[in-house]
Enzyme design. Structure first.
Site, short mmCIF file in Angstrom:
data_model
loop_
_atom_site.label_atom_id
_atom_site.label_comp_id
_atom_site.label_asym_id
_atom_site.label_seq_id
_atom_site.Cartn_x
_atom_site.Cartn_y
_atom_site.Cartn_z
N LEU A 65 37.25 -37.15 -9.84
CA LEU A 65 36.78 -38.50 -10.18
C LEU A 65 36.19 -38.57 -11.59
O LEU A 65 35.76 -39.63 -12.03
CB LEU A 65 35.73 -38.95 -9.16
CG LEU A 65 36.25 -39.23 -7.76
CD1 LEU A 65 35.11 -39.54 -6.81
CD2 LEU A 65 37.24 -40.39 -7.77
N SER A 66 36.16 -37.44 -12.29
CA SER A 66 35.53 -37.44 -13.62
C SER A 66 36.20 -38.43 -14.60
O SER A 66 35.49 -39.17 -15.30
CB SER A 66 35.54 -36.04 -14.23
OG SER A 66 34.67 -35.22 -13.53
N LYS A 108 34.44 -22.11 -15.62
CA LYS A 108 33.09 -22.30 -16.19
C LYS A 108 32.50 -21.02 -16.78
O LYS A 108 31.60 -21.08 -17.60
CB LYS A 108 32.15 -22.85 -15.11
CG LYS A 108 32.45 -24.29 -14.73
CD LYS A 108 31.46 -24.81 -13.72
CE LYS A 108 31.85 -26.20 -13.29
NZ LYS A 108 30.95 -26.77 -12.30
N ASN A 110 26.13 -15.22 1.18
CA ASN A 110 27.45 -15.20 0.56
C ASN A 110 28.37 -14.24 1.30
O ASN A 110 27.94 -13.27 1.89
CB ASN A 110 27.34 -14.78 -0.92
CG ASN A 110 28.59 -15.16 -1.68
OD1 ASN A 110 29.08 -16.28 -1.54
ND2 ASN A 110 29.12 -14.24 -2.47
N THR A 125 30.68 -12.31 -0.10
CA THR A 125 30.60 -11.02 -0.81
C THR A 125 29.13 -10.70 -1.05
O THR A 125 28.45 -11.39 -1.83
CB THR A 125 31.37 -11.11 -2.15
OG1 THR A 125 32.69 -11.56 -1.86
CG2 THR A 125 31.43 -9.76 -2.85
N TYR A 145 32.83 -33.45 -2.35
CA TYR A 145 32.83 -34.90 -2.14
C TYR A 145 34.20 -35.42 -1.72
O TYR A 145 34.39 -36.60 -1.46
CB TYR A 145 32.30 -35.65 -3.37
CG TYR A 145 33.15 -35.48 -4.62
CD1 TYR A 145 34.26 -36.29 -4.86
CD2 TYR A 145 32.85 -34.51 -5.56
CE1 TYR A 145 35.03 -36.13 -5.99
CE2 TYR A 145 33.61 -34.34 -6.70
CZ TYR A 145 34.70 -35.14 -6.91
OH TYR A 145 35.47 -34.98 -8.03
#
Ligand code: ATR
Length: 508
Positions: free
Chosen positions: A255-256, A303, A388, A390, A454
């Protein structure tokens, strides 16, 4: 950029009858400039009526009869096709609008009788060549083949199989001398050639009436309303500043672009965010630089890959070890991270609190997203448990903030119970399938459960938590608030309220 200075949209109509096509066209008339009749999609009996289409459509029309081998539906042989073209182009009317403005003829379909008719009656030939399985060895040679006649419009369609393929196409398309032409890359890797068709010198962008339920003409087409409302086709121009959304194919559902481009529109910014699905961050950056982009939003899974490319790392980038925002500073790139702030704002707003001291929270996951969440919860004074799959990754994240950690399995049930004021789900589990990463945990009903996903708007985890009486929140507001942070960095001014106000759109 075409004559009136705004990019043009050509709607491809692939209905079974002329009437169905005209009905759909009515819904889109206000936002399209050209109409392509895909006569190969018509029922055979309807094909006899194609002569009357331009008069009824009342927009410049392109006639296409695409063969099976070229990705169309026409199987009746070249003789029949020739007759259909002849029928459609014959008996020109004095009112030019009642005749076809263009006819799409493939490079290997050179028939003097049709070409003569086109020249005589003022129909322009779009000379097309499709590379269905990839890109040509040599773009110049492929282009020269279709660009022999000055009055024809060469149309080159390629199908990049990787982002490296798309980069080769883009590098060539940027330097090829501008003339009236159409340069198109299909598939997810080619999205930029649709959204920024005008930057490729293309006369128009092909679009399909996706929201009308009609079978679409090509999988990478956008709906004309989306080109107008999400990609601001009525506003962009040669000077528009470009920003990329860099990620994998999944960004096509992001949605960006919707959020940022609405904000740019509202604030009168001549800027546009364009999705660029790529195989590596380096490819995304290359595309951004080729387009002369000013910044980027970076998403899963790049990222961390972006870090070596940065000349400047913000404090949050250093702390989190990941970057979601690029800003051009001179010839270099500065990296920021707005995820922690976005998460913090959405959580505190939901809770109606200023800080989280005394709160005990569980973080599920230890990837890029979880790292931002951990920083935000630490900053606000919460004590946390990191779970987590891992173990070592969970341990490394938890140790940074002196948090507790454990394996993500049913042995963690009692620990979650102790750290259950807030439970944050920060893995990708539940995005593609109905899966719950803590299905072993029984909710008490007093937990606040925040799933960063989302889409879908309610994961199995959130449904189960809600049924148990918990207060639940998905990642939409976090997306909005991290996007607001990106706007601030890109535009160097406070973000507009639209980031806080836009409701989550319903997914089809
Ligand atoms: P993101 O940037 O979205 O956080 P990521 O850095 O690849 O993406 O991290 C994905 C997170 O989801 C990790 O915590 C990963 O667990 P591992 O460290 O064990 O890989 C978690 N994850 C992904 N698939 C999972 C699954 N099927 N079950 C449990 N955890 C999963």
């Amino acid at each position: 950029m075409s004559k009136k200075g705004k990019p043009k949209i050509c709607i491809c109509l692939s209905g079974k009858t002329i009437e169905e096509n005209l009905r759909i066209l009515e819904r889109y008339r206000a936002v399209v400039d050209y109409v392509e009749l895909r006569a190969d999609c018509l029922e055979p009996s309807e094909r006899f009526n194609i002569r009357s289409f331009p008069e009824k459509a009342q927009l410049p029309c392109i006639l296409t009869i695409r063969r099976k081998q070229d990705g169309g539906n026409f199987e009746d042989g070249e003789g029949v096709r020739l007759v259909l073209f002849a029928k459609a182009l014959s008996f020109p009317k004095p009112d030019a609008k009642a005749n076809y403005a263009f006819v799409d003829l493939e490079d290997d379909f050179r028939t003097p009788v049709i070409e003569e008719a086109c020249h005589t009656f003022g129909t322009r030939i779009v000379r097309s060549h499709y590379f269905h399985d990839g890109i040509p060895e040599n773009f110049d040679t492929a282009y020269e083949q279709i660009a022999q006649e000055d009055d024809e419009i060469p149309k080159l369609v390629v199908n990049p199989q990787s982002s490296a393929d798309f980069i080769r196409f883009l590098e060539w398309a940027i330097r090829v001398p501008k003339r009236e032409h159409l340069l198109i890359a299909t598939g997810a890797y080619g999205i930029v050639s649709h959204v920024l068709a005008w930057r490729f010198g293309s006369m128009w962008t092909y679009a399909s009436p996706l929201h009308s339920g009609m079978e679409i003409a090509a999988p990478s087409h956008f709906d004309p309303f989306d080109l107008r409302n999400i990609y601001n086709f009525d506003l962009v121009n040669e000077q528009t500043e470009l920003y990329s959304l860099i990620g994998q194919h999944s960004i096509l559902a992001s949605l960006s672009p919707y959020l940022h481009n609405k904000a740019f529109r509202e604030m009168g910014k001549d800027a546009l965010l364009v999705p660029t699905p790529v195989d590596s961050f380096a490819d995304g950056l290359k595309i951004l630089e080729l387009l002369g982009g000013k910044g980027a939003a970076i998403t899963v899974p790049f990222k961390e890959d972006v870090l070596p490319f940065l000349a400047f790392h913000s404090t949050d980038v250093k702390r989190i070890g990941a970057c979601n925002t690029l800003v051009r500073r001179g010839d270099a790139w500065a990296g920021y991270n707005t995820d922690a702030d976005g998460f913090e704002r959405s959580l505190l707003e939901f809770l109606g609190k200023q800080d989280l001291s005394g709160c005990r929270a569980t973080i599920i996951g230890a990837g890029g997203a979880a790292k931002s969440i951990a920083l935000a919860l630490f900053r606000k004074g919460a004590r946390c448990l990191v779970l987590n799959r891992t173990y070592s990754a969970g341990r490394d994240l938890a140790r940074k903030y002196n948090f507790l950690y454990s394996h993500l399995d049913d042995r963690a049930s009692d620990l979650i119970s102790e750290y259950s004021d807030i439970i944050v789900q920060a893995t990708s589990v539940g995005m593609r399938e109905e899966l719950d990463p803590i299905s072993f945990y029984e909710f008490k009903g007093s937990e606040v459960v925040f799933d960063l996903i989302y889409h879908p708007s309610k994961t199995l985890l959130l449904k189960r938590a809600e049924e148990a009486g918990c207060r639940v929140l998905n990642g939409y507001k976090m997306l909005c608030y991290q996007a607001a942070g990106q706007y601030k960095l890109w535009m160097d001014e406070p973000p507009p309220d639209i980031y806080a106000q836009l409701e989550q759109p319903k997914f089809s």
